[in-house]
Design a protein around this motif. Structure first.
Motif: not given
Lengths: 212, 318
Positions: B127, B129, B131, B139, B141, B282, B298-303
């Motif tokens: 990630e 820092d 937006r 990213i 999880d 992704t 999406p701005r951020r998505v977790a895997v």
């Protein structure tokens, strides 16, 4: 002579101010600094409290599924059965559920209250947690909070703070008052236990409870 | 000039022109030469670690599958090299960047530079820092994975004991999300005491050296938690050398095949399995969708990350 010394000293001081011989910097160069963490934690703690009061504990905002309906669906298809009732925010991640229901306490240990619903749970075990609560079920079960609105640090901290609220606002009284045989009604966020490897265990993080 | 030469010369000139010009020329009636594929840059923090090689190769394969020419740039964990790559990328007409950053804060400038120049950035794994600097960030999880490792740690080590933590790169958010996820569990048990916490920069040989020193200062530890598997295997090597491999439990992160093998052989206790292929694919998908006009990403998505213990290590061994 004294005047010359004073002027020289003043010049040296001015030069040291303009061109300092060293700078004090945070060595880690990272937001893990203790002061920053505390400031961020205070903000996030307030956000967690607001979310708990306005959304999680609100009868209008959350619409839980009957826990026995979920258990039945999971018994029929452990991998996919819970899908219509849950949310999965992470790609390939666990499902989280918002559940309600009535149950009888069949045993109590350091982790919480083990529940029975009066119908056959099969090999499923259900724990209403009162001890330390981990995971992000309270944060993720409603779908009202999204990672993209936070930094990952803040989002993770938000989950931890919601767990603390459940422990202090609900779990502590439950731990004090519940007895084996007590009947209980509850609203809780849930996830499957991915750590124990002891068959199918549903972990509930309590939001509202009432002992009968 | 002979008569024959007079006839042949124009024909030969035409042939020469056709030979020279025809190689690249688009003439009426001839099939049009296909336009060159749009280019995507893949910038990774290092290729000196198999995990990142998988990340980079998967990103390239997915970009190519979607019709792009893809080039991998290795930053060698050096922010200056990363900056040079971005300058090159912006100047060379790449359409997008799939980006694994060297530093959560320091890399923001590079991503911003590319974004402002009209080259959208999509981070994968690490990630940054900001937006705004990246269109989307995919990213791991890490916190949830480390939380599960922490829960398993407590079950294996018990609620009392002394342990060591080896951190990864201090400028990487993954390092701190793993550390915080782990501590969100173990710190709830006052009987578990961390006697040393040091960075080994995700590096196996540094972990070996540090662990040898730590064992001299704290010979009575029961466990070590490491921010990646390379460090965990380095720590295990140090424990082996000190004759402590049997009684000190080792926990890692990443799910490398070496670590999974070590868990199956009861040399390590657990790790958290990440999915670099999913993150890379992704990020490439998001870049493709964005370039085709989908700006609702999406701005951020977790895997997700999965716990690996002795129970499932055998089934995950390749």
């Amino acid at each position: 002579m004294t005047y010359r010394l004073a002027v020289t000293s003043a010049l040296v001081v001015m030069l040291l101010i303009i061109f300092p011989p060293f700078h004090i910097r945070r060595t880690a160069g990272h937001s893990s600094g203790v002061a920053n963490d505390h400031a961020a934690s205070a903000d996030i703690a307030q956000s967690a409290t607001r979310f708990w009061d306005a959304s999680l504990a609100s009868r209008e905002q959350v619409h839980p599924t009957d826990w026995l309906v979920l258990i039945k669906a999971l018994q029929e298809d452990p991998a996919q059965g819970g899908r219509p009732y849950g949310r999965r925010p992470a790609i390939g991640g666990p499902w989280f559920y918002l559940l309600s229901g009535e149950a009888r306490v069949v045993s109590i240990d350091a982790r919480g209250l083990w529940l029975d619903g009066g119908q056959g749970l099969g090999d499923w075990r259900v724990l209403l947690q009162t001890g330390p609560i981990f995971g992000s079920a309270l944060r993720d079960a409603t779908g009202l909070l999204r990672l993209e609105d936070f930094s990952s640090f803040d989002f993770n901290e938000l989950g931890a703070q919601l767990n603390r609220l459940s422990e202090t606002r609900v779990g502590a009284a439950l731990r004090r008052d519940a007895r084996v045989g007590s009947r209980i009604e509850f609203v809780a966020a849930a996830r499957l236990d991915g750590v124990s490897g002891e068959g199918h265990t549903l972990l509930l993080a309590p939001i509202r409870v009432g002992l009968k | 000039m002979t008569e024959g030469e007079g006839v042949l010369r124009p024909i030969m000139v035409c042939m020469l022109v056709a030979l020279l010009g025809g190689c690249g020329g688009e003439t009426a009636g001839a099939p049009a030469r296909p336009a060159p594929a749009p280019r995507i840059a893949i910038v990774v923090s290092t290729l000196n670690n198999p995990w990142f090689v998988v990340l980079a190769n998967t990103a390239r394969a997915e970009a190519q599958r979607r019709g792009y020419a893809a080039t991998i740039f290795d930053s060698q964990n050096d922010p200056a090299k990363e900056t040079a790559h971005f300058e090159n990328i912006v100047a060379s007409g790449y359409r997008a960047v799939l980006f694994d950053a060297t530093d959560a804060k320091g890399s923001v400038l590079n991503a911003t530079h590319a974004s402002r120049a009209g080259v959208p950035v999509f981070t994968m794994d690490r990630e940054i820092d900001s937006r705004e600097a990246a269109v989307s960030q995919v990213i791991s999880d890490n916190y949830a994975g480390a939380e599960e490792v922490g829960e398993y740690f407590v079950r294996q080590v018990g609620e009392h004991g002394r342990y060591v933590e080896l951190l990864g790169l201090v400028g990487d958010n993954n390092t701190w999300n793993r550390s915080r996820g782990f501590h969100s569990v173990v710190d709830r048990y006052p009987g578990l005491r961390m006697v040393a916490q040091q960075s080994a920069d995700f590096d196996r040989s540094r972990a070996l050296d540090i662990m040898e020193s730590v064992l001299q200062a704290h010979p009575d530890i029961q466990a070590v938690f490491c921010g990646n598997d390379a460090m965990a295997l380095g720590a295990y090597q140090a424990l082996l050398g000190a004759g402590r491999a049997q009684d000190v439990k080792v926990f890692g992160f990443d799910g490398s095949q070496d670590a999974i093998k070590a868990i199956a052989e009861a040399k390590m206790s657990a790790t958290a399995l990440q999915y670099p292929q999913v993150m890379a694919a992704t990020a490439a998908e998001f870049a493709d969708r964005y370039l085709r006009g989908d700006h609702e990403l999406p701005r951020r998505v977790a895997v997700a990350v999965d716990l690996v213990t002795f129970r499932n290590a055998l089934s995950l061994r390749q």
